[in-house]
Design a protein around this motif. Structure first.
Motif, PDB file in Angstrom:
ATOM      1  N   GLU A 241       8.710 -13.698  32.381  1.00  0.00           N
ATOM      2  CA  GLU A 241       9.739 -13.295  31.603  1.00  0.00           C
ATOM      3  C   GLU A 241       9.574 -14.280  30.101  1.00  0.00           C
ATOM      4  N   LEU A 242       9.173 -15.372  30.093  1.00  0.00           N
ATOM      5  CA  LEU A 242       8.929 -16.307  28.933  1.00  0.00           C
ATOM      6  C   LEU A 242       7.645 -15.655  28.261  1.00  0.00           C
ATOM      7  N   ARG A 243       6.670 -15.349  28.804  1.00  0.00           N
ATOM      8  CA  ARG A 243       5.526 -14.578  28.019  1.00  0.00           C
ATOM      9  C   ARG A 243       5.867 -13.334  27.284  1.00  0.00           C
ATOM     10  N   SER A 244       6.770 -12.298  28.264  1.00  0.00           N
ATOM     11  CA  SER A 244       7.072 -11.117  27.720  1.00  0.00           C
ATOM     12  C   SER A 244       7.974 -11.361  26.336  1.00  0.00           C
ATOM     13  N   ILE A 245       8.915 -12.268  26.572  1.00  0.00           N
ATOM     14  CA  ILE A 245       9.916 -12.478  25.518  1.00  0.00           C
ATOM     15  C   ILE A 245       8.979 -12.951  24.231  1.00  0.00           C
ATOM     16  N   TYR A 246       8.117 -13.811  24.324  1.00  0.00           N
ATOM     17  CA  TYR A 246       7.306 -14.331  23.193  1.00  0.00           C
ATOM     18  C   TYR A 246       6.429 -13.357  22.938  1.00  0.00           C
ATOM     19  N   GLY A 247       5.957 -12.407  23.574  1.00  0.00           N
ATOM     20  CA  GLY A 247       5.168 -11.185  22.799  1.00  0.00           C
ATOM     21  C   GLY A 247       5.863 -10.301  22.222  1.00  0.00           C
ATOM     22  N   PHE A 248       7.096  -9.897  22.844  1.00  0.00           N
ATOM     23  CA  PHE A 248       7.962  -8.799  22.050  1.00  0.00           C
ATOM     24  C   PHE A 248       8.195  -9.250  20.507  1.00  0.00           C
ATOM     25  N   TYR A 249       8.822 -10.564  20.556  1.00  0.00           N
ATOM     26  CA  TYR A 249       9.139 -10.891  19.254  1.00  0.00           C
ATOM     27  C   TYR A 249       8.101 -11.416  18.378  1.00  0.00           C
ATOM     28  N   GLY A 250       6.862 -11.696  18.904  1.00  0.00           N
ATOM     29  CA  GLY A 250       5.608 -11.806  18.159  1.00  0.00           C
ATOM     30  C   GLY A 250       5.433 -10.496  17.511  1.00  0.00           C
ATOM     31  N   ARG A 251       5.500  -9.410  17.817  1.00  0.00           N
ATOM     32  CA  ARG A 251       5.239  -8.154  17.294  1.00  0.00           C
ATOM     33  C   ARG A 251       6.074  -7.410  16.384  1.00  0.00           C
ATOM     34  N   LEU A 252       7.180  -8.193  16.304  1.00  0.00           N
ATOM     35  CA  LEU A 252       8.245  -7.533  15.551  1.00  0.00           C
ATOM     36  C   LEU A 252       7.788  -7.520  13.965  1.00  0.00           C
ATOM     37  N   GLY A 253       8.087  -6.586  13.130  1.00  0.00           N
ATOM     38  CA  GLY A 253       7.448  -6.558  11.999  1.00  0.00           C
ATOM     39  C   GLY A 253       6.095  -6.192  11.623  1.00  0.00           C
ATOM     40  N   HIS A 254       5.477  -5.793  12.738  1.00  0.00           N
ATOM     41  CA  HIS A 254       4.046  -5.627  12.572  1.00  0.00           C
ATOM     42  C   HIS A 254       3.794  -3.928  12.886  1.00  0.00           C
ATOM     43  N   ALA A 255       2.828  -3.556  12.237  1.00  0.00           N
ATOM     44  CA  ALA A 255       2.045  -2.394  12.707  1.00  0.00           C
ATOM     45  C   ALA A 255       1.214  -2.743  14.043  1.00  0.00           C
ATOM     46  N   HIS A 256       1.047  -1.612  14.641  1.00  0.00           N
ATOM     47  CA  HIS A 256       0.216  -1.796  15.913  1.00  0.00           C
ATOM     48  C   HIS A 256      -1.370  -2.356  15.447  1.00  0.00           C
ATOM     49  N   SER A 257      -1.865  -3.320  16.210  1.00  0.00           N
ATOM     50  CA  SER A 257      -3.088  -3.804  16.119  1.00  0.00           C
ATOM     51  C   SER A 257      -3.758  -3.341  17.255  1.00  0.00           C
TER      52      SER A 257
END
Length: 506
Positions: A241-257
């Motif tokens: 769950e923690l890794r999923s939350i970290y990844g979700f918020y880390g992608r905010l504001g970015h276009a897809h890479s």
């Protein structure tokens, strides 16, 4: 654990071979018995419960990938389906059994990587629970392959499994830090050796190692090792769950890479904390910045661009949990673990990924808005004040923000002072009490989202002007009617942030 469960499992534990001294034998016996549930009996109960539920399932509509299914018995499943059975990634909760499974399914049974949780005890007056948990491989509903079992007592078994039993190489880590490693056959330890844990060693990998020295200074030294081990156990239980939350918020504001992975920044961490209402507990985000500053310089304490690796993100959550709940959980044996568990169950897990505010709520607008972060960061710094010693950092209050809008002539008949205060207090604990927020320090995220909220007001004003200017004789009426909202907002935002605000810097 209920006495009846202990009596039923004591016979099963008597056959386990015990390593070395009588004290060590007693430890292994206690941990083996602490699993608390007869595996075969529980599996039979689970299958009977599922069969009863399946008999009551209403016919599923098409397409077959139904996201949520509620059963008449109160059980719930959320995930993927195939041919009217659970298949793929999903979560199933058995309410009567206090059991939950999160992971992969195949043809209606647990199959693949996943996490089983058995709730043994719920602390009165809170959502904090004591539970056994297994994270690892399952084959046709049984623990099989590589996996880790976390006991409610705090002990951990890491190793190989076969048909729900410990089988192969494995390692026991006890609550007091003692470690036994050996070969298991059908839950019996056939070979063994005692390992001496290194002082200060961590059961977490290097990417998750916690830095919580600031909290250990508040705890008696004799408890340091136990406190660290116990909070690390909770982090491991919630690893997925923690890794999923970290990844979700880390992608905010970015276009897809190409790999769709980004480092979390302090700006995104602030958004997570506000989404989870951390600021409703008498602690501000600027205070949290100081709690987690580590070796950051004065200029970086409140910088929105500071990257945060996973281990620093986890340490931040542990620190936040302590400062919010250490008084409520003071009676708990393992204070840091209790505080962190309460933060996760009461705040993070129920609210994470439910985006609020003006910045990241609309992905298309967010990608455009982040282009103005650096320019607006300069404006924020220009209107900050320098705090007196011992805090020599710069910060802004809501009062400074109001004066900035007045100095730059941004207020008008639509964006009034009252409307601006309404935008500022939109996520506060008591939005109706606007005057109470005037002297609160705000981070750059709060500052920037007020700008975006003001741009929304201006967008509505421009939209109304466009409607009034439309007439049947106007040749571009249809073109104006079809003007995309995102494009219109970008025009307003570009004008406000690019031309008006930077004038204060000249």
């Amino acid at each position: 654990m209920m006495k009846t469960n202990q009596q039923e499992n004591e016979k099963k534990c008597e056959d386990i071979e015990v390593p070395q001294t009588a004290e060590e034998r007693e430890k292994v016996k206690l941990v083996s018995c602490s699993e608390g549930l007869n595996v075969e009996q529980q599996n039979q109960t689970d299958r009977q419960e599922e069969q009863q539920d399946d008999d009551d399932i209403y016919e599923l509509p098409t397409p077959f990938n139904l996201i949520f299914q509620s059963y008449p018995s109160g059980n719930m499943y959320s995930g993927e389906w195939k041919d009217n059975v659970r298949h793929g990634d999903g979560t199933m909760s058995w309410q009567k059994l206090g059991l939950q499974y999160v992971g992969m399914w195949q043809n209606g049974v647990q199959h693949g990587r996943g996490t089983h949780t058995w709730i043994l005890k719920r602390v009165d007056g809170s959502q904090y629970t004591q539970s056994n948990q297994y994270t690892g491989d399952s084959v046709q509903g049984q623990r099989h392959g590589q996996g880790t079992f976390y006991y409610a007592s705090g002990a951990i078994y890491e190793g190989e499994w076969r048909k729900n039993k410990k089988h192969g190489k494995g390692k026991f880590t006890f609550e007091d830090g003692h470690i036994f490693e050996g070969e298991f056959v059908d839950d019996q330890m056939m070979t063994h050796k005692a390992l001496t844990p290194l002082s200060g060693s961590s059961i977490l990998g290097p990417d998750m190692a916690l830095n919580i020295e600031c909290l250990l200074q508040k705890i008696p030294e004799r408890k340091h090792d136990t406190e660290i081990k116990q909070v690390e156990c909770v982090v491991l239980r919630l690893d997925r769950e923690l890794r999923s939350i970290y990844g979700f918020y880390g992608r905010l504001g970015h276009a897809h890479s190409p790999d769709n992975t980004f480092l979390l920044t302090r700006l995104q961490l602030w958004r997570l904390l506000r989404d989870c209402n951390i600021h409703h507990h008498g602690i501000t985000l600027t205070q949290i910045d100081h709690f987690i500053k580590e070796d950051s310089g004065t200029a970086e304490v409140h910088s929105p661009f500071t990257p945060m690796l996973l281990r620093r993100f986890l340490s931040c959550l542990v620190v936040v949990a302590y400062h919010i709940y250490h008084e409520d959980m003071a009676s708990q044996k393992n204070l840091l673990a209790a505080c962190f568990s309460k933060l996760m169950t009461d705040n993070i897990l129920p609210n994470a990924k439910n985006i609020k505010g003006f910045l990241f709520r609309q992905p298309d607008c967010a990608v455009m808005a982040v282009k103005y972060l650096k320019k607006c960061w300069q404006v924020y710094q220009a209107y900050c004040k320098v705090n007196v010693a011992p805090r020599d950092d710069q910060s802004m209050t809501c009062r400074h923000l109001l004066w900035m809008f007045k100095d730059l002539c941004l207020l008008d008949n639509n964006l009034t002072t009252a409307k601006l205060l309404q935008i500022i207090t939109a996520e506060s604990h008591d939005p109706s009490n606007m005057s109470s927020c005037l002297d609160l320090e705000i981070t750059f995220l709060e500052f920037f989202e007020v700008l975006l909220g003001s741009a929304e007001v201006k967008f509505q004003q421009v939209s109304e002007g466009l409607k009034e200017s439309r007439s049947p004789s106007c040749p571009d009426t249809e073109a104006r009617r079809d003007l995309p909202k995102v494009e219109a907002r970008e025009n307003i935002l570009h004008y406000r942030l690019h031309y008006r605000l930077p004038l204060s810097l000249s």
